[in-house]
Design a protein around this motif. Sequence first.
Motif, PDB file in Angstrom:
ATOM      1  N   LYS A  32      12.006  12.863 -78.013  1.00 22.50           N
ATOM      2  CA  LYS A  32      12.366  11.450 -78.000  1.00 22.50           C
ATOM      3  C   LYS A  32      12.487  11.042 -76.539  1.00 22.50           C
ATOM      4  CE  LYS A  32      15.190  12.440 -82.068  1.00 22.50           C
ATOM      5  NZ  LYS A  32      15.059  13.910 -81.850  1.00 22.50           N
ATOM      6  N   LEU A  33      11.515  10.282 -76.055  1.00 19.52           N
ATOM      7  CA  LEU A  33      11.462   9.899 -74.647  1.00 19.52           C
ATOM      8  C   LEU A  33      11.887   8.448 -74.497  1.00 19.52           C
ATOM      9  CD1 LEU A  33       8.061  11.537 -73.554  1.00 19.52           C
ATOM     10  CD2 LEU A  33      10.312  12.590 -73.888  1.00 19.52           C
ATOM     11  N   GLY A  34      12.915   8.220 -73.683  1.00 16.95           N
ATOM     12  CA  GLY A  34      13.426   6.876 -73.486  1.00 16.95           C
ATOM     13  C   GLY A  34      12.506   6.016 -72.650  1.00 16.95           C
ATOM     14  N   THR A  50      15.876  15.113 -76.371  1.00 18.12           N
ATOM     15  CA  THR A  50      16.039  13.696 -76.084  1.00 18.12           C
ATOM     16  C   THR A  50      16.144  13.516 -74.573  1.00 18.12           C
ATOM     17  OG1 THR A  50      17.210  13.317 -78.172  1.00 18.12           O
ATOM     18  CG2 THR A  50      17.480  11.663 -76.442  1.00 18.12           C
ATOM     19  N   ILE A  51      15.309  12.629 -74.030  1.00 17.81           N
ATOM     20  CA  ILE A  51      15.285  12.401 -72.587  1.00 17.81           C
ATOM     21  C   ILE A  51      15.575  10.930 -72.327  1.00 17.81           C
ATOM     22  CG2 ILE A  51      13.897  12.531 -70.480  1.00 17.81           C
ATOM     23  CD1 ILE A  51      12.310  14.775 -71.796  1.00 17.81           C
ATOM     24  N   GLY A  52      16.600  10.672 -71.503  1.00 19.48           N
ATOM     25  CA  GLY A  52      17.057   9.315 -71.257  1.00 19.48           C
ATOM     26  C   GLY A  52      16.097   8.497 -70.419  1.00 19.48           C
ATOM     27  N   ILE A  81      19.108  15.068 -72.380  1.00 19.09           N
ATOM     28  CA  ILE A  81      19.074  14.781 -70.945  1.00 19.09           C
ATOM     29  C   ILE A  81      19.354  13.294 -70.763  1.00 19.09           C
ATOM     30  CG2 ILE A  81      17.654  14.794 -68.850  1.00 19.09           C
ATOM     31  CD1 ILE A  81      16.001  17.052 -70.196  1.00 19.09           C
ATOM     32  N   GLY A  82      20.212  12.951 -69.816  1.00 25.65           N
ATOM     33  CA  GLY A  82      20.607  11.567 -69.607  1.00 25.65           C
ATOM     34  C   GLY A  82      19.579  10.724 -68.889  1.00 25.65           C
ATOM     35  N   GLU A  83      20.020   9.551 -68.498  1.00 27.36           N
ATOM     36  CA  GLU A  83      19.143   8.583 -67.840  1.00 27.36           C
ATOM     37  C   GLU A  83      19.031   8.830 -66.341  1.00 27.36           C
ATOM     38  OE1 GLU A  83      20.841   4.800 -68.723  1.00 27.36           O
ATOM     39  OE2 GLU A  83      20.207   4.830 -70.833  1.00 27.36           O
TER      40      GLU A  83
END
Length: 271
Positions: A32-34, A50-52, A81-83
Motif C-alpha cells: 500500500k503506497l501512499g 504500508t508506506i506513507g 513506514i511513515g510519511e
Amino acid sequence: MAVHPTAVVEDGAVLGAGVEIGPYCVVGAGAKLGEGVRLISHVVIEGDVTIGARTVIHPNAVMGGEAQIHHNDAEGTSLVIGEDCEIRECVTLNLGSKKGHKVTRVGSHCYIMAYSHAGHDCIIGNNCTLANGTQLAGHVTLGDNVITGGLCSVQQFGRIGRGAMLGGMAGANLDVIPYGIAFGSHAHHAGLNLIGLKRRGVPRANIHALRHMYQAVLVSEEGTLAERVAKARAEWGSVPEVAEVLDFIVAPEAKRKICPVRRHGVEMDEG
C-alpha cells in the motif's frame, strides 16, 4: 502515477496518487503506497507493507520479507513506514513476527542510510537518522529523534531512548537513556546529547536538571540504582525530561540493563 514498463506490480497492490515506480521494481500484492511515494529502481516490496506519503526508496532496498527466524510464519505480520522518509540504497526492513507484536514500524521523517537493517518487530520513532550500515536486531525500540552512527548495532530487545545518539561502530548490548550519548564496542554512556537538546529548544534549566540527574543516578555509586532513581525523582522529577529518563530506566518492559557510564577519571557530559 507512473510505472516503468520493466517494473512488476502485482494485482492487489494499492497505489496512491502520484506514485512513481522506477525500473525493475517488484511491488507485491500486499503493498500500500501512499500519495507521492517514489521507488527509484530495483526496489522490492514483499508482504503486507504500508508506506506513507512522499517517502522515497532508493535502489536495491527490500521492504518487508519474512522475519529472519527459523521456521517463521509470516501470515498476519506487517511493516508500516511513515510519511516523508528517505530510505537509501540496500536498506532492508523486515516484517514483524508472530512471536513478537506482528509489526515492524518506522515513524515519519526518518532518514535511513545505505545498507542499514531493521529486524522483525523493531519500532523506530519519528525523525530518526540511521547512518550507513546501522544494524538493529529484532524487537529493538528507538525513540523519536535518535541518531545512530555508521556501522553501529543494537542487540535484540535493546532500547535507545528519545533524543539519544549512538556513536559510530558502537555496539549497544544494553539500553541507552533518553538524551544520552553512548559509544564503544560494548557501548557505555559518555554523557548527554547536549547539542541535540539545545537544537530542540529544551530550556537551559531543564538541561541543568538533566545533568544533575545524570551524575546522581548514573555516575554515582551510592546506594542501589532504585534508591538513586527515587532520590532523583524527588529532587528533579518535576522536569519533564528528567521524569522521562527516570521512567525509561525503571520501565517494567525493559529486557536489558542500562549502559554503564564510561569512566576515565573525568566524566564526559559534553555533547
